[in-house]
Design a protein around this motif. Structure first.
Motif, PDB file in Angstrom:
ATOM      1  N   ARG A 197       4.553 134.199   9.373  1.00  0.00           N
ATOM      2  CA  ARG A 197       5.066 132.972   8.746  1.00  0.00           C
ATOM      3  C   ARG A 197       6.590 132.989   8.697  1.00  0.00           C
ATOM      4  NH1 ARG A 197       6.774 131.905   3.810  1.00  0.00           N
ATOM      5  NH2 ARG A 197       6.074 133.932   3.042  1.00  0.00           N
ATOM      6  N   LEU A 198       7.170 134.137   8.317  1.00  0.00           N
ATOM      7  CA  LEU A 198       8.626 134.232   8.263  1.00  0.00           C
ATOM      8  C   LEU A 198       9.248 134.054   9.647  1.00  0.00           C
ATOM      9  CD1 LEU A 198       9.069 137.201   5.743  1.00  0.00           C
ATOM     10  CD2 LEU A 198       9.368 134.753   5.319  1.00  0.00           C
ATOM     11  N   ALA A 199       8.588 134.624  10.668  1.00  0.00           N
ATOM     12  CA  ALA A 199       9.106 134.459  12.025  1.00  0.00           C
ATOM     13  C   ALA A 199       9.057 132.994  12.460  1.00  0.00           C
ATOM     14  CB  ALA A 199       8.309 135.326  13.002  1.00  0.00           C
ATOM     15  N   ARG A 200       7.963 132.319  12.110  1.00  0.00           N
ATOM     16  CA  ARG A 200       7.860 130.904  12.462  1.00  0.00           C
ATOM     17  C   ARG A 200       8.923 130.087  11.745  1.00  0.00           C
ATOM     18  NH1 ARG A 200       1.271 130.058  12.112  1.00  0.00           N
ATOM     19  NH2 ARG A 200       0.750 131.078  14.101  1.00  0.00           N
ATOM     20  N   GLU A 201       9.160 130.396  10.463  1.00  0.00           N
ATOM     21  CA  GLU A 201      10.185 129.672   9.724  1.00  0.00           C
ATOM     22  C   GLU A 201      11.564 129.913  10.322  1.00  0.00           C
ATOM     23  OE1 GLU A 201       9.864 130.847   5.686  1.00  0.00           O
ATOM     24  OE2 GLU A 201       8.021 129.713   5.311  1.00  0.00           O
ATOM     25  N   ALA A 202      11.822 131.173  10.722  1.00  0.00           N
ATOM     26  CA  ALA A 202      13.125 131.471  11.320  1.00  0.00           C
ATOM     27  C   ALA A 202      13.312 130.725  12.640  1.00  0.00           C
ATOM     28  CB  ALA A 202      13.261 132.979  11.547  1.00  0.00           C
ATOM     29  N   ILE A 203      12.261 130.690  13.460  1.00  0.00           N
ATOM     30  CA  ILE A 203      12.349 129.975  14.734  1.00  0.00           C
ATOM     31  C   ILE A 203      12.529 128.477  14.498  1.00  0.00           C
ATOM     32  CG2 ILE A 203      11.071 129.358  16.806  1.00  0.00           C
ATOM     33  CD1 ILE A 203       9.818 132.117  16.727  1.00  0.00           C
ATOM     34  N   ALA A 204      11.772 127.928  13.528  1.00  0.00           N
ATOM     35  CA  ALA A 204      11.901 126.499  13.234  1.00  0.00           C
ATOM     36  C   ALA A 204      13.299 126.174  12.713  1.00  0.00           C
ATOM     37  CB  ALA A 204      10.845 126.099  12.204  1.00  0.00           C
ATOM     38  N   ARG A 205      13.857 127.039  11.863  1.00  0.00           N
ATOM     39  CA  ARG A 205      15.200 126.816  11.330  1.00  0.00           C
ATOM     40  C   ARG A 205      16.237 126.865  12.446  1.00  0.00           C
ATOM     41  NH1 ARG A 205      15.369 130.945   8.429  1.00  0.00           N
ATOM     42  NH2 ARG A 205      14.217 130.053   6.671  1.00  0.00           N
ATOM     43  N   GLU A 206      16.106 127.858  13.313  1.00  0.00           N
ATOM     44  CA  GLU A 206      17.042 127.984  14.425  1.00  0.00           C
ATOM     45  C   GLU A 206      16.918 126.796  15.376  1.00  0.00           C
ATOM     46  OE1 GLU A 206      20.050 130.191  16.481  1.00  0.00           O
ATOM     47  OE2 GLU A 206      19.162 130.400  14.495  1.00  0.00           O
ATOM     48  N   GLY A 371      17.770 124.063   5.191  1.00  0.00           N
ATOM     49  CA  GLY A 371      17.707 125.215   6.083  1.00  0.00           C
ATOM     50  C   GLY A 371      18.992 126.027   6.056  1.00  0.00           C
ATOM     51  N   LEU A 372      20.141 125.340   5.979  1.00  0.00           N
ATOM     52  CA  LEU A 372      21.410 126.064   5.900  1.00  0.00           C
ATOM     53  C   LEU A 372      21.528 126.858   4.612  1.00  0.00           C
ATOM     54  CD1 LEU A 372      24.015 123.517   7.326  1.00  0.00           C
ATOM     55  CD2 LEU A 372      22.909 125.431   8.487  1.00  0.00           C
ATOM     56  N   THR A 373      21.051 126.295   3.520  1.00  0.00           N
ATOM     57  CA  THR A 373      21.074 127.033   2.240  1.00  0.00           C
ATOM     58  C   THR A 373      20.243 128.304   2.339  1.00  0.00           C
ATOM     59  OG1 THR A 373      21.345 124.943   1.043  1.00  0.00           O
ATOM     60  CG2 THR A 373      20.626 126.860  -0.223  1.00  0.00           C
ATOM     61  N   GLU A 374      19.063 128.199   2.950  1.00  0.00           N
ATOM     62  CA  GLU A 374      18.227 129.378   3.126  1.00  0.00           C
ATOM     63  C   GLU A 374      18.879 130.386   4.065  1.00  0.00           C
ATOM     64  OE1 GLU A 374      14.539 127.924   4.527  1.00  0.00           O
ATOM     65  OE2 GLU A 374      13.938 127.041   2.603  1.00  0.00           O
ATOM     66  N   ARG A 375      19.513 129.883   5.129  1.00  0.00           N
ATOM     67  CA  ARG A 375      20.163 130.779   6.076  1.00  0.00           C
ATOM     68  C   ARG A 375      21.307 131.543   5.403  1.00  0.00           C
ATOM     69  NH1 ARG A 375      21.055 131.010  11.722  1.00  0.00           N
ATOM     70  NH2 ARG A 375      19.743 129.179  12.068  1.00  0.00           N
ATOM     71  N   ALA A 376      22.112 130.846   4.590  1.00  0.00           N
ATOM     72  CA  ALA A 376      23.203 131.512   3.885  1.00  0.00           C
ATOM     73  C   ALA A 376      22.679 132.543   2.890  1.00  0.00           C
ATOM     74  CB  ALA A 376      24.066 130.474   3.175  1.00  0.00           C
ATOM     75  N   ALA A 377      21.593 132.198   2.201  1.00  0.00           N
ATOM     76  CA  ALA A 377      21.016 133.144   1.238  1.00  0.00           C
ATOM     77  C   ALA A 377      20.486 134.387   1.949  1.00  0.00           C
ATOM     78  CB  ALA A 377      19.907 132.469   0.442  1.00  0.00           C
ATOM     79  N   LEU A 378      19.866 134.204   3.104  1.00  0.00           N
ATOM     80  CA  LEU A 378      19.361 135.350   3.852  1.00  0.00           C
ATOM     81  C   LEU A 378      20.502 136.242   4.336  1.00  0.00           C
ATOM     82  CD1 LEU A 378      16.528 133.681   5.972  1.00  0.00           C
ATOM     83  CD2 LEU A 378      16.257 135.246   4.052  1.00  0.00           C
ATOM     84  N   ALA A 379      21.662 135.642   4.576  1.00  0.00           N
ATOM     85  CA  ALA A 379      22.815 136.426   5.014  1.00  0.00           C
ATOM     86  C   ALA A 379      23.544 137.077   3.849  1.00  0.00           C
ATOM     87  CB  ALA A 379      23.781 135.542   5.799  1.00  0.00           C
ATOM     88  N   GLY A 380      23.047 136.864   2.617  1.00  0.00           N
ATOM     89  CA  GLY A 380      23.685 137.453   1.447  1.00  0.00           C
ATOM     90  C   GLY A 380      24.762 136.586   0.832  1.00  0.00           C
ATOM     91  N   GLY A 381      24.875 135.329   1.262  1.00  0.00           N
ATOM     92  CA  GLY A 381      25.901 134.447   0.737  1.00  0.00           C
ATOM     93  C   GLY A 381      25.318 133.293  -0.053  1.00  0.00           C
ATOM     94  N   ARG A 382      26.079 132.196  -0.119  1.00  0.00           N
ATOM     95  CA  ARG A 382      25.633 131.016  -0.847  1.00  0.00           C
ATOM     96  C   ARG A 382      26.210 129.774  -0.175  1.00  0.00           C
ATOM     97  NH1 ARG A 382      29.297 133.838  -3.873  1.00  0.00           N
ATOM     98  NH2 ARG A 382      31.314 132.798  -4.245  1.00  0.00           N
ATOM     99  N   LEU A 383      25.600 128.639  -0.418  1.00  0.00           N
ATOM    100  CA  LEU A 383      26.041 127.379   0.172  1.00  0.00           C
ATOM    101  C   LEU A 383      25.863 126.272  -0.846  1.00  0.00           C
ATOM    102  CD1 LEU A 383      25.643 126.084   3.731  1.00  0.00           C
ATOM    103  CD2 LEU A 383      24.751 124.636   1.894  1.00  0.00           C
ATOM    104  N   ASP A 384      26.914 125.441  -0.978  1.00  0.00           N
ATOM    105  CA  ASP A 384      26.880 124.274  -1.867  1.00  0.00           C
ATOM    106  C   ASP A 384      27.196 123.040  -1.041  1.00  0.00           C
ATOM    107  OD1 ASP A 384      26.462 125.899  -4.174  1.00  0.00           O
ATOM    108  OD2 ASP A 384      28.593 126.399  -4.157  1.00  0.00           O
ATOM    109  N   HIS A 385      26.615 121.926  -1.422  1.00  0.00           N
ATOM    110  CA  HIS A 385      26.885 120.671  -0.721  1.00  0.00           C
ATOM    111  C   HIS A 385      26.694 119.525  -1.688  1.00  0.00           C
ATOM    112  CE1 HIS A 385      22.530 119.861  -0.534  1.00  0.00           C
ATOM    113  NE2 HIS A 385      22.404 121.147  -0.250  1.00  0.00           N
ATOM    114  N   GLY A 386      27.379 118.434  -1.409  1.00  0.00           N
ATOM    115  CA  GLY A 386      27.251 117.271  -2.266  1.00  0.00           C
ATOM    116  C   GLY A 386      28.397 116.306  -2.069  1.00  0.00           C
ATOM    117  N   PRO A 387      28.309 115.135  -2.692  1.00  0.00           N
ATOM    118  CA  PRO A 387      29.366 114.124  -2.555  1.00  0.00           C
ATOM    119  C   PRO A 387      30.646 114.554  -3.261  1.00  0.00           C
ATOM    120  CG  PRO A 387      27.707 113.408  -4.133  1.00  0.00           C
ATOM    121  CD  PRO A 387      27.190 114.665  -3.515  1.00  0.00           C
TER     122      PRO A 387
END
Length: 403
Positions: A197-206, A371-387
């Motif tokens: 499942r994790l591999a599928r999610e990673a492929i789908a995100r990429e 997906g970007l938020t999850e990608r940043a979290a997996l890399a050990g970082g964080r991501l914020d977005h908004g108006p």
């Protein structure tokens, strides 16, 4: 919580069947029939030896009584699997006046030791020992010393009890090992399913991060051709060239992503170098080539020194943010800022003002930022977005950069 019968825990699941009253009942196998028949014959042999030894000093009615009662005791052993405790109590009491039932008592005591906990085995063993002691005085054997006879009975009871408890412990160990093997197999299946499942999610995100950028270009330029069929031939040729190049690049990116599914040793032809922070200039140039107004502000001294995984994450964040800006704020000036150094981490920010014109309809569900938020979290970082306060939109991420 329903309590489980200890006897059921000692038997394989295929040997237990449920009766009409809901209680577990054992089903004899061929091996069980052989064991039961063997124990019956041993108990009968011990009983016949006792009757033969007592024939010299017992009367004919007593011998006949011993034969009948001893035979009944041996036949009762066929019920030892269903009522082991009750049978052991009855046979112990019978052995007080019927020495021929001694073999049946030992067999029933062995059955209790195999199927019941130590507490029940202990008091039943004590009852059998007491019955053996009383028998030495009620039905004495003048040819054998009474004390020796009592001691011999104690030894037999201890040996049979210990043997039964050893068999019980071995069955419990085997069942525990089987249960552990089943649990390990189930856990391995769960881990494999989770990894899949994790591999599928990673492929789908990429796949989303890579293809969304290309397909947005296709959608924007195809829409322009649809609404401006009277455009000058130069603009139409330019838009068609962008569509062709974007389609080709999308196929190349798709081929690169699908390449991770290849088995080791398969042909990797068509794979391209994976993007890093050093290729961020090419991404900005590509966006500018299709008419986007992008300002790149980077203060990273050596982009090649950034870890490949971190640089690739920055690239994907910038790519997705530029794609969103092109979809939701066409014509606006987009500012891409990258800052960082070893030990402090990398900061990437993509900001665009409020759109000034009509926003074209471009298909999309907004899952890219998730997906970007999850990608940043997996890399050990964080991501914020908004108006932003001026009506625009900003995406800001921080990623670790070890010293």
């Amino acid at each position: 919580m329903t309590r489980t019968d200890p006897q059921r825990l000692l038997l394989p699941s295929h040997l237990v069947e449920s009766g009409g009253d809901g209680k577990g009942r054992t089903r004899r196998t061929v091996r069980d029939w052989i064991v039961d028949a063997t124990l019956f014959l041993l108990a009968a042999l011990v009983g016949l030896v006792d009757v033969d030894n007592g024939a010299a000093y017992n009367s004919d009615p007593a011998i006949l009584f011993d034969l009948l009662a001893g035979g009944a005791a041996c036949c009762a052993l066929w019920l030892r699997r269903r009522w082991p405790v009750g049978l052991s109590v009855a046979l112990s009491l019978l052995s007080v006046v019927v020495p021929a039932a001694g073999g049946a008592v030992l067999v029933s005591l062995f059955s209790v030791a195999v199927r019941r906990p130590f507490r029940e085995v202990a008091w039943l063993g004590a009852l059998a020992a007491a019955a053996s002691t009383v028998q030495a005085f009620v039905r004495p054997d003048p040819t054998v010393n009474t004390g020796l006879l009592i001691g011999f009975g104690f030894v037999l009871i201890l040996l049979v009890t210990a043997w039964g408890m050893l068999v019980r412990s071995r069955r419990q160990l085997v069942e525990a090992l089987r249960e552990r093997a089943r649990r390990a197999e189930s856990e391995a299946e769960l881990r494999a399913a989770q990894a899949q499942r994790l591999a599928r999610e990673a492929i789908a995100r990429e796949m989303h991060d890579v293809l969304a950028h290309r397909l947005t270009l296709l959608s924007v330029h195809a829409g322009a051709l649809e609404f401006r069929p009277d455009a000058p031939p130069e603009q139409i040729a330019r838009a068609a060239g962008v569509i062709r190049d974007s389609a080709h690049d999308a196929l190349q990116d798709l081929r690169e992503i699908i390449g991770v599914l290849r088995a080791p040793g398969e042909d990797g032809e068509g794979d391209r170098p994976r993007p890093t922070l050093a290729t961020l200039d090419a991404l900005v140039a590509e966006s500018r080539a299709v008419g986007a107004d992008v300002v790149l502000d980077t203060a990273v001294d050596d982009p090649a020194a950034v870890p490949a995984a971190t640089g690739r994450t920055v690239y994907r964040i910038a790519q997705e943010a530029l794609t969103n800006a092109r979809k939701h704020a066409p014509g606006a000036t987009v500012t891409l800022t990258v800052r960082g150094r070893p030990g402090d981490g990398l900061t990437v920010e993509v900001r665009n003002p409020a759109p000034t014109g009509p926003i074209p309809h471009v298909p999309g569900s907004g899952q890219g930022l998730i997906g970007l938020t999850e990608r940043a979290a997996l890399a050990g970082g964080r991501l914020d977005h908004g108006p932003t306060d001026d009506g625009g939109f900003a995406v800001r991420a921080w990623l670790p950069w070890p010293a």
